[in-house]
Enzyme design. Structure first.
Site, PDB file in Angstrom:
ATOM      1  CG  ASP A  66       2.156  36.668 112.694  1.00 16.10           C
ATOM      2  OD1 ASP A  66       3.356  36.941 112.506  1.00 16.10           O
ATOM      3  OD2 ASP A  66       1.760  35.534 112.975  1.00 16.10           O
ATOM      4  CG  ASP A 141      -3.344  26.825 117.369  1.00 19.55           C
ATOM      5  OD1 ASP A 141      -2.594  26.961 116.366  1.00 19.55           O
ATOM      6  OD2 ASP A 141      -3.800  27.791 117.998  1.00 19.55           O
ATOM      7  CG  HIS A 143      -1.422  29.288 114.524  1.00 19.56           C
ATOM      8  ND1 HIS A 143      -1.437  29.805 115.797  1.00 19.56           N
ATOM      9  CD2 HIS A 143      -0.100  29.121 114.226  1.00 19.56           C
ATOM     10  CE1 HIS A 143      -0.202  29.940 116.233  1.00 19.56           C
ATOM     11  NE2 HIS A 143       0.624  29.531 115.309  1.00 19.56           N
ATOM     12  CD  GLU A 148      -4.210  31.184 117.569  1.00 23.13           C
ATOM     13  OE1 GLU A 148      -3.803  30.267 116.837  1.00 23.13           O
ATOM     14  OE2 GLU A 148      -3.617  31.504 118.607  1.00 23.13           O
TER      15      GLU A 148
HETATM   16  P1  PGA Z   1       7.273  28.124 115.805  1.00 22.57           P
HETATM   17  O1  PGA Z   1       5.840  28.724 115.456  1.00 22.57           O
HETATM   18  O2  PGA Z   1       8.074  28.255 114.541  1.00 22.57           O
HETATM   19  O3  PGA Z   1       7.810  28.997 116.902  1.00 22.57           O
HETATM   20  O4  PGA Z   1       7.065  26.705 116.199  1.00 22.57           O
HETATM   21  C1  PGA Z   1       5.227  28.358 114.263  1.00 22.57           C
HETATM   22  C2  PGA Z   1       3.918  29.076 114.124  1.00 22.57           C
HETATM   23  O5  PGA Z   1       3.283  29.362 115.148  1.00 22.57           O
HETATM   24  O6  PGA Z   1       3.532  29.353 112.977  1.00 22.57           O
END
Ligand code: PGA
Length: 270
Positions: A66, A141, A143, A148
């Site tokens: 992404d 959340d 994802h 999302e």
């Molecule tokens: P993070 O994010 O590694 O910064 O906790 C993980 C994600 O959003 O996939």
């Protein structure tokens, strides 16, 4: 699904790095799907160390999950690079290893035509024969990438609006320290879809920290739902490796079983 539980972040990162390095050694022209965020930084540091000891990335191709929409790798405008995932990947991994620039693929957050661009990105994955191993984190959340809650489990690469929680988490982790006002964060991102991710032949998910424990349990042991898009892991048909630290694994109902299975497989050389 191999669920591996380690005492802490460092041991989680060690294990996951060995999995990736194993692919690179056994298939030097493998296609890796890569992730950004705080979680994979330890893995990238270890891959850099392994490269310094001879691990060769010269034929490896990569596709990132992404990128924020509105920022990205525009070398004409270096200020645009600051918080982009393109910059993150460059700083945390690519500039330290011998990967070829033309083998790196990161969604272009500066595209003016996101729809056709996203179709093109999918085509590029197809053209190289698909992703061999996709590295993934897990959002609070639930994802994967920026899929999302409410994203279809069959979704493809597309433009996606970010949730308040994702904006808050990413603001704390990446924007605050650069004194960028929160209202200047991008509210959209380009992300591979869940359907795209599920086509990767193998999946490696890494998660650490107590803050994610509830989501880890829901994702791995709860019902499959588009409200927790990473729960689609339960639908994947290839090899799945989930590496957790103890804190992230603390709400799993069946952690004793996962530890037992890991030991059995080790004892039998599987
Ligand atoms: P993070 O994010 O590694 O910064 O906790 C993980 C994600 O959003 O996939």
């Amino acid at each position: 699904m191999d669920i591996i539980i380690r005492d802490h972040y460092e041991a989680m990162s060690d294990y996951a790095t060995e999995v990736i390095a194993g692919y690179v050694k056994s298939k030097p022209d493998c296609v890796l799907g890569l992730a950004t965020g705080g979680t994979p930084i330890g893995v990238y540091q270890r891959l850099i160390q392994m490269h310094q000891q001879g691990l060769d990335f010269s034929q490896v191709k990569t596709f990132n999950l992404d990128e924020y929409y509105g920022i990205g790798m525009d070398l004409e405008k270096p200020y645009n690079l600051d918080q982009s995932y393109a910059r993150f990947m460059h700083e945390e991994l690519f500039k330290h290893i011998n990967i070829k620039k033309e083998n790196i693929h990161i969604p272009n957050g500066l595209t003016k035509e996101p729809e056709s661009y996203c179709q093109w990105y999918e085509k590029q994955i197809e053209k190289v024969g698909g992703i061999d191993l996709q590295l993934l984190g897990l959002g609070r959340d639930g994802h994967w990438g920026f899929n999302e809650p409410g994203s279809s489990l069959g979704s493809r690469t597309r433009l996606q609006a970010l949730t308040e929680q994702t904006l808050d988490d990413n603001y704390e982790a990446f924007y605050k320290k650069s004194n960028i006002p929160k209202d200047q964060m991008p509210y959209f991102a380009i992300t591979m879809g869940i359907g795209t991710i599920l086509e990767a032949r193998n999946i490696l998910m890494i998660v650490n920290g107590a803050k994610k424990a509830e989501m880890v349990a829901k994702c791995l042991e709860g019902p499959i739902t588009s409200q927790i898009t990473a729960s689609a892991i339960q639908l994947h048909s290839g090899r799945i490796t989930v590496v957790l630290d103890k804190a992230a694994a603390s709400q799993l109902q069946h952690s004793n079983h996962y530890v037992h299975v890991e030991k059995l497989k080790r004892d039998y050389g599987l």
